[in-house]
Design an enzyme around this catalytic site. Structure first.
Site: not given
Length: 943
Positions: A199, A211, A245-246, A272, A348
């Site tokens: 993603h 990510d 995706e998130e 991922e 994140h």
């Protein structure tokens, strides 16, 4: 007994034999009833022999050597699996994967564009435009003679679905996926295809380097490599660079349920990022179709992965999920799920940059994936896979079919994989061999008329040794766990930045508990009750440890747990090493010493008590006695050889177990920094580390009875544990590279008429977080620290307010169902959510206002005690008007005034007030996207 008497008389004439008059030795002989080996360490006292314990010097030397050996094991484990290939630069041929070219894409995504939240211009505009532009350039540069075509499809999708395991009701508008197909010009659209997925969107605050910008960069360079190959791939290869995706795995759902190329898929590879770089770690595979894992094993240059990750991940312990679930449940496809797990602290956060993806990581991933394509081209199972029909709702997959393979790597050196059926057969054979050995032990004894059953002394000793081992394991887990609760209150997360501190402290405490249990066992059974000699105690504890692993192996086989490969190693290696040493010892004794049957030796002893005797090692339940001569050495040959057993038999499974659990700890430690104060992080980490040490020591702890001076070892271990307590209270838990995480949101509550900035600490030590927050703000308006939320009043955010009105009031659709339709109008928002409780929501649906001629609905799913509907918007800079259909159980009269909705609208940007606060945080505190957006507006609606 006559030949033995002659031998004894002849040797006595040479004055080479002396009687063994030790009371302890006679007692051991009688209590053992010829049931198992007794080899006391012997010394000469004049003409008598006596049992003695090892000297202090000997014990110290043995323990120091054991500590050095363990340090070597730790060094091997910590450095294992870190080797990466040398990155190729821009000058590499276009037909070869180049990390430099892939990193150029990664730098543009994470540095030039930066944060790419779904619903922002950075995601759906800048990122999509860049990817399409680069892909068109690749497509135009393809040699026409190569018979290769590169097709680019920009998918804009809207729809609704149910995402498990969140049990959430999701709908979406204008989600943008960039899909690429590299194939032969003659390939049909229905030709069997392989999917690679990653993603391009990122979490709030995060530039998404690991990510999942790294996966997009790898896929872009893979497309370039395949496009410039000398021949087209043997089958079409599809790349899905998906959106949202998130936000809840939305982009992959839109692709697998709506895209025209989805029905041609036969398998998928999902990439991922749970950290920044390192080797791509295979942590999920299946369902079924073990040939996919086998293809990866045979093709990857530096493979890494473990079915242990799948067992843990699918148990729900790790609060996360990937697109793997969507392709498996909605597409009914087998696949592999890879993730970067190095440096999970950046996940994140603003620290997830391209620079944190270490050199060689992209090269490793690209080389492995391209090699996998080549291997699958020669795999008939892939070509013969039947087509599947993707469905808009998830498939019901029984848990037993989630994985059909056992796979793991050994120290990053080689990769092992085999089917669950093979695992069951191997486990059954190992269990059967151990049972045969036990039966042979009894049968052989009966044939030699030693006894008609297992001797009571043998059973008593076995039970005592098992009780001692279980007591040690209880102490080994209880001691660090008990201490961890105190540390949780005084100095939590001391190991967060440096997990070695946790291993040193909690691991040493676990070892202290293990040694203390064996110390009590030795004091009672060896010294007070006289049930064992040190050597005999070591053997009983050793085999009780092996038996315990055998029980684990039986349980893992019965429960179909893939991690059963660890008990398998602990059953094979110690038992195999012991059998090997026994065979060598038996050959040595047969060639150099006089042997006789146990009963003959007993008769000889009863006839003439001047014979010196010592017991040999049981072979398949047999019993031999051998003659020893007076020697200056205080060791018997058997005792010397027995030292090889823990050395040979314990080291390989120790390395594998510590390597597997250390990998798990590397993943779990950063997760504890984002799990909130509710999770008692220290007891969790202490329990995990203590369990590791207890498992490692379950067999090797028997070594302390050979080395002796268990009390001295206990005191030394306690001293080391006290020394390891110093860094727990001296070292500050957080650094700029491993910062404490906090979730910031600027919230405006229309119902209450309030506006405030909240900071939710995601670490266990709220006091430390309070220190970091109040260093920026005086905290005069702070409240809620007891409930782990810190906030202060702030001006209302300057955002367009959402508008929710009735599109169609309560209408009966049947005698038991009533429909309510609402019109939701938002601007600049990327998500809104409705939550209702107290009523039964039967079905629901969303549709854009301009398409509101029909109102499709799907069944609702209860989430906890309420129903939650999330609507994701892919173009937040366009006004969004959506009609929401809600079908409740009941009649219009009973429902009127009872529908209580909590409506939350989220915006993918921080307000000026919130951002100014974030910019002033100390470097050891960072933001973490625990929510979908940085600014929200809440309202309560009643209909």
């Amino acid at each position: 007994s006559r030949p033995i008497q002659k031998i004894g008389r002849a040797m006595r004439k040479q004055n080479s034999f002396h009687p063994l008059q030790s009371k302890e030795s006679r007692m051991l002989f009688e209590e053992d009833e010829y049931g198992i080996e007794d080899e006391p360490i012997l010394t000469w006292e004049g003409d008598q022999m006596a049992v003695r314990s090892p000297s202090w010097v000997y014990s110290v030397v043995v323990y120091v050597l054991a500590a050095l050996l363990y340090a070597l094991v730790v060094l091997c484990v910590t450095t294992a699996g870190t080797t990466l290939p040398v990155p190729l630069d821009q000058s590499a041929p276009l037909s070869q994967f180049s990390e430099a070219r892939a990193r150029a894409h990664l730098n543009y995504l994470s540095k030039t564009i930066g944060v790419r939240n779904t619903g922002t211009i950075q995601a759906e505009n800048y990122t999509v435009s860049y990817l399409v532009e680069q892909l068109e350039f690749i497509s135009q540069s393809v040699d026409p003679k190569s018979n290769i075509q590169v097709q680019v499809s920009v998918q804009r999708a809207s729809g609704q679905t149910v995402i498990t395991p969140y049990m959430g009701l999701f709908s979406y508008t204008d989600i943008v996926n960039v899909v690429v197909r590299v194939a032969s010009v003659s390939a049909l659209e229905t030709s069997p295809s392989l999917l690679f997925s990653g993603h391009y969107d990122s979490a709030p605050y995060s530039p998404g380097g690991g990510d999942d910008g790294s996966a997009v960069a790898v896929m872009m360079e893979m497309i370039n490599t395949l496009a410039h190959a000398s021949a087209p791939p043997a089958f079409p290869v599809i790349f899905n660079m998906n959106d949202a995706e998130e936000m809840g795995l939305i982009g992959s759902t839109a692709f697998i349920t709506q895209h025209a190329w989805a029905p041609s898929l036969r398998a998928f590879i999902n990439m991922e990022g749970m950290g920044g770089g390192g080797r791509p770690f295979l942590f999920q595979a299946g369902p079924e179709h073990s040939w996919l894992v086998a293809a990866y094993r045979s093709s990857a240059q530096y493979p890494q992965g473990s079915v242990m990750g799948q067992d843990v991940f699918q148990s729900g312990v790790i609060p996360s999920d990937t697109d793997y679930r969507i392709y498996r449940d909605y597409g009914h496809l087998p696949g592999l799920d890879f993730a970067y797990i190095r440096n999970g602290y950046v996940y994140h956060t603003p620290h997830d940059t391209a620079d944190n993806v270490n050199p060689g990581a992209l090269q490793q991933a690209g080389d492995n994936m391209l090699a996998l394509i080549q291997t699958l081209a020669q795999t008939p199972e892939f070509q013969n896979m039947p087509a599947t029909n993707p469905s808009p709702t998830p498939a019901e997959i029984p848990p037993t079919t989630l994985a059909d393979s056992v796979f793991y790597d050994y120290l990053g050196l080689y990769f092992v994989s085999y089917t669950k059926l093979t695992a069951a057969i191997v486990h059954a054979v190992v269990i059967f061999l151990h049972l045969i050995a036990l039966i042979g032990f009894v049968v052989h004894r009966r044939r030699n008329h030693i006894t008609h059953s297992l001797p009571p002394a043998f059973l008593r000793r076995s039970l005592l040794a098992m009780a001692g081992l279980l007591l040690s394991e209880l102490f080994g887990i209880a001691l660090p766990m008990s201490v961890s609760f105190g540390v949780q209150v005084t100095r939590p997360n001391s190991w967060y930045s440096y997990p070695a501190i946790g291993w040193a402290f909690y691991g040493t405490l676990a070892f202290v508990g293990m040694v203390f249990g064996q110390f009590l066992f030795a004091r009672l059974t060896v010294h007070r009750w006289k049930r064992f000699s040190g050597v005999t105690a070591a053997q009983y504890v050793f085999w009780c440890g092996v038996f315990q692993w055998l029980v684990f192996l039986v349980a893992s086989t019965a429960l179909d747990i893939g991690t059963g490969f660890i008990p398998l190693w602990w059953c094979l290696w110690p038992s195999g090493a012991y059998a090997l040493v026994s065979i060598v010892e038996d050959i040595f004794r047969r060639n150099h010493l006089v042997l006789c049957n146990a009963r003959l030796a007993r008769n000889a002893m009863e006839t003439n008590n001047n014979l010196l005797w010592d017991s040999g090692r049981p072979m398949c339940g047999g019993r031999v006695w051998w003659w020893g001569c007076k020697s200056n050495s205080s060791r018997m040959v058997g005792s010397q050889l027995w030292y090889l057993v823990p050395l040979i038999g314990v080291i390989p499974p120790t390395l594998l177990t510590l390597y597997s659990f250390n990998t798990f700890v590397k993943v779990i430690v950063p997760i504890t920094g984002r799990s909130g104060p509710v999770l008692p992080a220290d007891p969790v980490i202490a329990g995990l580390m203590a369990l590791t040490i207890v498992l490692l020591s379950s067999v090797s702890i028997s070594y302390v009875h050979r080395a002796g001076k268990v009390g001295m070892l206990l005191i030394a271990s306690v001293v080391v544990a006290l020394l390891m307590l110093i860094p727990v209270f001296v070292v500050f838990p957080y650094t700029a590279d491993a910062p404490a995480k906090v979730s910031f949101t600027h919230i405006m509550n229309i119902t209450q008429g309030s506006s405030y900035v909240t900071a939710t600490p995601l670490i266990a030590d709220v006091r430390i977080m309070e220190q970091g927050l109040t260093s920026v703000h005086p905290g005069r308006n702070a409240y809620g620290l007891g409930s782990w939320m810190w906030s202060y009043e702030a001006p209302a955010p300057d955002v367009p307010l959402p508008l929710v009105t009735v599109y169609q009031n309560f209408t009966a659709t049947s005698s038991t169902s009533t429909r309510l339709q609402l019109l939701v109008q938002t601007s600049q928002a990327n998500l809104w959510m409705m939550r209702t409780k107290g009523l039964t929501l039967q079905a629901w649906g969303t549709v854009a206002l301009e398409e509101a001629s029909t109102f499709p609905t799907i069944p609702a799913v209860l989430y906890a005690d309420s129903y939650s509907i999330r609507h994701v918007i892919g173009s937040s800079y366009l006004n969004s008007s959506v009609v929401v259909t809600l079908d409740f159980a009941g009649s219009p009269d009973t429902l009127s005034g009872q529908v209580n909705l909590v409506f939350t609208c989220s915006y993918p940007f921080a307000t000026e007030v919130g951002q100014s606060f974030i910019d002033l945080l100390p470097d050891w505190v960072t933001t973490f996207s625990a929510a979908y957006a940085q600014t929200t507006v809440q309202n309560r609606l009643i209909y």
